[in-house]
Design a protein around this motif. Structure first.
Motif, PDB file in Angstrom:
ATOM      1  N   TYR A   1       0.692  -1.046  -0.086  1.00 48.96           N
ATOM      2  CA  TYR A   1      -0.005   0.037   0.181  1.00 48.96           C
ATOM      3  C   TYR A   1       0.857   1.126   0.045  1.00 48.96           C
ATOM      4  O   TYR A   1       0.462   2.143  -0.738  1.00 48.96           O
TER       5      TYR A   1
ATOM      6  N   LEU B   1       1.557   6.259  -7.256  1.00 48.70           N
ATOM      7  CA  LEU B   1       0.403   7.220  -7.547  1.00 48.70           C
ATOM      8  C   LEU B   1       1.245   8.643  -7.777  1.00 48.70           C
ATOM      9  O   LEU B   1       0.839   9.160  -8.538  1.00 48.70           O
TER      10      LEU B   1
ATOM     11  N   LEU C   1      -8.589  10.242  -7.646  1.00 47.18           N
ATOM     12  CA  LEU C   1      -9.364  10.495  -6.333  1.00 47.18           C
ATOM     13  C   LEU C   1      -8.917   9.243  -5.496  1.00 47.18           C
ATOM     14  O   LEU C   1      -9.053   9.306  -4.269  1.00 47.18           O
ATOM     15  N   ASP C   2      -8.346   8.201  -6.092  1.00 48.88           N
ATOM     16  CA  ASP C   2      -7.979   7.251  -5.265  1.00 48.88           C
ATOM     17  C   ASP C   2      -6.875   7.492  -4.351  1.00 48.88           C
ATOM     18  O   ASP C   2      -6.835   7.217  -3.033  1.00 48.88           O
ATOM     19  N   ARG C   3      -5.981   8.315  -5.026  1.00 48.14           N
ATOM     20  CA  ARG C   3      -4.768   9.030  -4.184  1.00 48.14           C
ATOM     21  C   ARG C   3      -5.411   9.574  -3.018  1.00 48.14           C
ATOM     22  O   ARG C   3      -4.836   9.709  -1.962  1.00 48.14           O
ATOM     23  N   GLN C   4      -6.469  10.357  -3.383  1.00 42.39           N
ATOM     24  CA  GLN C   4      -6.598  11.424  -2.196  1.00 42.39           C
ATOM     25  C   GLN C   4      -7.586  10.738  -1.031  1.00 42.39           C
ATOM     26  O   GLN C   4      -7.241  10.630  -0.045  1.00 42.39           O
ATOM     27  N   ILE C   5      -8.408   9.765  -1.358  1.00 41.94           N
ATOM     28  CA  ILE C   5      -9.020   8.991  -0.535  1.00 41.94           C
ATOM     29  C   ILE C   5      -8.139   7.940   0.558  1.00 41.94           C
ATOM     30  O   ILE C   5      -8.137   8.054   1.736  1.00 41.94           O
ATOM     31  N   CYS C   6      -7.373   7.161  -0.311  1.00 45.00           N
ATOM     32  CA  CYS C   6      -6.425   6.406   0.567  1.00 45.00           C
ATOM     33  C   CYS C   6      -5.443   7.108   1.241  1.00 45.00           C
ATOM     34  O   CYS C   6      -5.040   6.930   2.433  1.00 45.00           O
ATOM     35  N   PHE C   7      -4.777   8.149   0.676  1.00 45.75           N
ATOM     36  CA  PHE C   7      -4.046   8.915   1.327  1.00 45.75           C
ATOM     37  C   PHE C   7      -4.532   9.683   2.380  1.00 45.75           C
ATOM     38  O   PHE C   7      -3.904   9.846   3.585  1.00 45.75           O
ATOM     39  N   SER C   8      -5.829  10.172   2.341  1.00 43.97           N
ATOM     40  CA  SER C   8      -6.425  10.681   3.501  1.00 43.97           C
ATOM     41  C   SER C   8      -6.448  10.298   4.678  1.00 43.97           C
ATOM     42  O   SER C   8      -6.197  10.696   5.899  1.00 43.97           O
TER      43      SER C   8
END
Lengths: 160, 160
Positions: free
Chosen positions: A47, A54, B17-24
């Motif tokens: 992850y 990313l 977007l994926d970067r954003q949510i999992c990163f958040s």
DNA sequence: CACAATTAAATTGTGCACAACTAAATGGGG
DNA sequence: CCCCATTTAGTTGTGCACAATTTAATTGTG
């Protein structure tokens, strides 16, 4: 509790609530991790490695410093992680000629190509959450607010 | 995007977007960890150790198995952690007489006493978030839903 | 009763997070 | 021009998460 958020519950109750919120966040992060672990196994990424990829796919080649700023990670975490990505053949690390302190992280052909296979990941993750895109966005905003507040609090340190 | 949550954005957009949510979520969990680290330093506890102590304070002595169920952690994580709590004098571990496979984790006097000093922690954490109690509860509910959905998805594994 | 399957902890190995420290390059002030 | 504070990576040590395996005790079934 009351509408102002001022605590009126006994401290005992607060201890129970604290367990709930910190546990919830902790558990959610680990659950996310678990789903990513399963889905990313195909790509041979963990992850945190996926997060690095990313950023590189979005921003192109970056020095370690910049990568760390995007991800809020320091070289203590990134150096060994990047070494693993390098031995997997996904990135190269090259000392900058202009500033020899800096190390540029570059995608290899293989690293760039992996992006195509990663395009299906977000859909599968979204499906796993069962949330729609607006719910995800809303949650993300809350979490970002929280992170900003917590980072500030950590800076102003441990005053009771 | 549209009102049904059906993706209409190109996959490229989803990757962002994926970067954003999992990163958040990742970042929020680490930020929380950082604030707890500062506040718990006084008590000589790490964040996961604090979680274990909270469970013991709330439920009393428990076998490792039950502790793991409350925290969703296995013995691979708990065994060394409990060993550290034991050498800090906060818990004792005793093989159950009834079932010799089981190890009972018991609070020591010192471990029980630490609870008094921990009572101030939640208030300080709540202050650090800047959220009021209702916002915290709402966020907690969302995260719990997310965790349940993700755990189910992880079980039904990696079907595209 | 005997023995296979199950269960509970612990151990081993990998990877991440982070604090503290080191090493090397850079750049500004005397 | 030189020295020293700063910057950038890397290293070391501690602790957590988790998969896989091991060990020992227990349970179920013939």
């Amino acid at each position: 509790m009351n509408r102002t958020g001022t605590p009126t519950a006994p401290q005992e109750e607060w201890l129970r609530l604290d367990r709930q919120i910190c546990f919830s966040l902790h558990a959610a992060a680990r659950a996310f991790n678990g789903v990513y672990r399963v889905i990313l196994k195909d790509l041979g990424l963990t992850y945190p490695q996926y997060l690095v990829m990313l950023v590189l796919w979005e921003h192109g080649d970056l020095p370690v410093k910049k990568l760390g700023e995007h991800l809020r990670l320091d070289s203590g975490t990134l150096s060994p992680l990047l070494k693993r990505l390098e031995s997997a053949g996904l990135v190269r690390r090259e000392r900058s000629a202009r500033d020899e302190r800096s190390v540029q992280v570059r995608l290899t052909e293989e690293g760039s190509a992996l992006r195509e296979r990663a395009l299906q990941v977000p859909r599968r993750i979204a499906a796993a959450t069962g949330f729609d895109i607006e719910e995800i966005s809303a949650l993300r905003s809350r979490l970002d607010e929280l992170t900003i507040a917590l980072d500030e609090a950590a800076l102003s340190a441990a005053a009771p």
